[in-house]
Design an enzyme around this catalytic site. Structure first.
Site, PDB file in Angstrom:
ATOM      1  N   HIS A  62       0.843  -1.205   0.000  1.00 48.62           N
ATOM      2  CA  HIS A  62       0.000   0.000   0.000  1.00 48.62           C
ATOM      3  C   HIS A  62       0.874   1.249   0.000  1.00 48.62           C
ATOM      4  O   HIS A  62       1.943   1.263   0.628  1.00 48.62           O
ATOM      5  CB  HIS A  62      -0.926  -0.011   1.217  1.00 48.62           C
ATOM      6  CG  HIS A  62      -1.994   1.040   1.125  1.00 48.62           C
ATOM      7  ND1 HIS A  62      -1.768   2.348   1.464  1.00 48.62           N
ATOM      8  CD2 HIS A  62      -3.270   0.973   0.683  1.00 48.62           C
ATOM      9  CE1 HIS A  62      -2.879   3.043   1.250  1.00 48.62           C
ATOM     10  NE2 HIS A  62      -3.798   2.238   0.777  1.00 48.62           N
ATOM     11  N   GLY A  93      -7.273   9.386  -0.427  1.00 47.50           N
ATOM     12  CA  GLY A  93      -7.656  10.302   0.639  1.00 47.50           C
ATOM     13  C   GLY A  93      -7.814  11.753   0.222  1.00 47.50           C
ATOM     14  O   GLY A  93      -7.820  12.650   1.073  1.00 47.50           O
ATOM     15  N   GLU A 113      -3.899   2.049  -7.411  1.00 49.48           N
ATOM     16  CA  GLU A 113      -4.243   3.178  -6.544  1.00 49.48           C
ATOM     17  C   GLU A 113      -3.297   4.334  -6.831  1.00 49.48           C
ATOM     18  O   GLU A 113      -2.171   4.358  -6.296  1.00 49.48           O
ATOM     19  CB  GLU A 113      -4.093   2.797  -5.066  1.00 49.48           C
ATOM     20  CG  GLU A 113      -5.107   1.852  -4.525  1.00 49.48           C
ATOM     21  CD  GLU A 113      -5.352   2.077  -3.033  1.00 49.48           C
ATOM     22  OE1 GLU A 113      -6.517   2.112  -2.634  1.00 49.48           O
ATOM     23  OE2 GLU A 113      -4.389   2.224  -2.263  1.00 49.48           O
TER      24      GLU A 113
HETATM   25  P1  13P Z   1      -9.690   6.439   0.289  1.00 49.22           P
HETATM   26  O1  13P Z   1     -10.792   5.588  -0.330  1.00 49.22           O
HETATM   27  O2  13P Z   1     -10.030   6.941   1.638  1.00 49.22           O
HETATM   28  O3  13P Z   1      -9.214   7.493  -0.661  1.00 49.22           O
HETATM   29  O4  13P Z   1      -8.462   5.441   0.521  1.00 49.22           O
HETATM   30  C1  13P Z   1      -8.062   4.663  -0.542  1.00 49.22           C
HETATM   31  C2  13P Z   1      -7.108   3.644  -0.057  1.00 49.22           C
HETATM   32  O5  13P Z   1      -5.971   3.966   0.264  1.00 49.22           O
HETATM   33  C3  13P Z   1      -7.554   2.257   0.027  1.00 49.22           C
HETATM   34  O6  13P Z   1      -6.487   1.387   0.205  1.00 49.22           O
END
Ligand code: 13P
Length: 244
Positions: free
Chosen positions: A92, A170, A164
């Site tokens: 992550h 976030g 991602e």
């Molecule tokens: P958000 O959905 O809060 O943007 O976070 C994404 C995330 O990092 C999921 O692993």
């Protein structure tokens, strides 16, 4: 036929043992479309509270590559399996950016997990600087290139990729559909070149009830990795219901 989709809720450092159990009890009251699977990834400290107390599939947010030893603060795959985990998130961007993990360590974690039979949600994504300078594909490929042949070839458990973009985590910003398609295509192409032609690729980063339908309508999107919108049972269930 309706395509099967996977939503993975990454709780990050939220929901202690009590809150995790309450979440599951509330979430299980929702009637969800059968083609949408919902998995949750609570913090390590909440995993034991779920064992024998939920029908939800749950996993961990990280794992160490060693079987055991002097690795303060780390958790091995056997412990996660004993705690009832079905999967683990590896690589992550918060692990990479806040805790010094890199392509190699993320890939080593993924290999250890998959070798033990834990499904892996392996995260890749570009920074905004990489995107703005036209290096998105190179960034994704560099992260994927670290995955070993053992990981890619394993039939003990499933390797799932989560795309991602770091700038979308976030922030309430998301790439547009074409950008998601292009990133997923580049991931697919790279993995196909390594002999892995069938791989589910999730999208993650600011997924919410307003954008999930559009994002999951993209053919190459197998589901979503969700942070904030997975923290409340009603909002996580709503994401699945929207995809009905
Ligand atoms: P958000 O959905 O809060 O943007 O976070 C994404 C995330 O990092 C999921 O692993």
């Amino acid at each position: 036929m309706t395509r099967s989709l996977l939503l993975v809720g990454n709780w990050k450092m939220n929901h202690g043992p009590r809150a995790a159990r309450t979440f599951c009890a509330d979430f299980e009251r929702h009637k969800l479309p059968t083609h949408v699977r919902c998995w949750i990834a609570p913090p390590f400290s909440s995993l034991a509270a779920l064992q024998d107390h939920t029908s939800l599939i749950y996993g961990a947010q990280n794992v160490h590559w060693a079987a055991e030893g002097a690795f303060t603060g780390e958790v091995n795959a056997d412990s996660l399996i004993e705690l009832g985990c079905s999967f683990v998130i590896c690589g992550h961007s918060e692990r990479r950016n806040l805790f010094g993990e890199n392509d190699e360590s993320a890939a080593k974690r993924a290999e250890a997990a998959i070798t033990k039979g834990l499904n892996v949600v392996f995260c890749v994504g570009e920074t905004s600087a990489e995107r703005n300078s036209g290096h998105t594909q190179a960034a994704l490929q560099r992260q994927l290139a670290a995955l070993s042949a053992n990981t890619l070839g394993s039939n003990k458990a499933k390797l799932i990729i989560a795309y991602e973009p770091i700038w979308a985590v976030g922030t309430d910003r998301t790439p547009n559909i074409r950008e998601i398609e292009a990133a997923h295509a580049s991931i697919q192409k790279f993995l196909a070149g390594r002999g892995k032609s069938e791989v589910d690729i999730l999208y993650g980063g600011s997924v919410n009830t307003s954008n999930i339908a559009e994002i999951c309508a993209v053919t190459s999107v197998a589901g979503a990795l969700v942070g904030r919108a997975s923290l409340e049972p009603d909002s996580f269930a709503e994401l699945a219901k929207i995809l009905a």
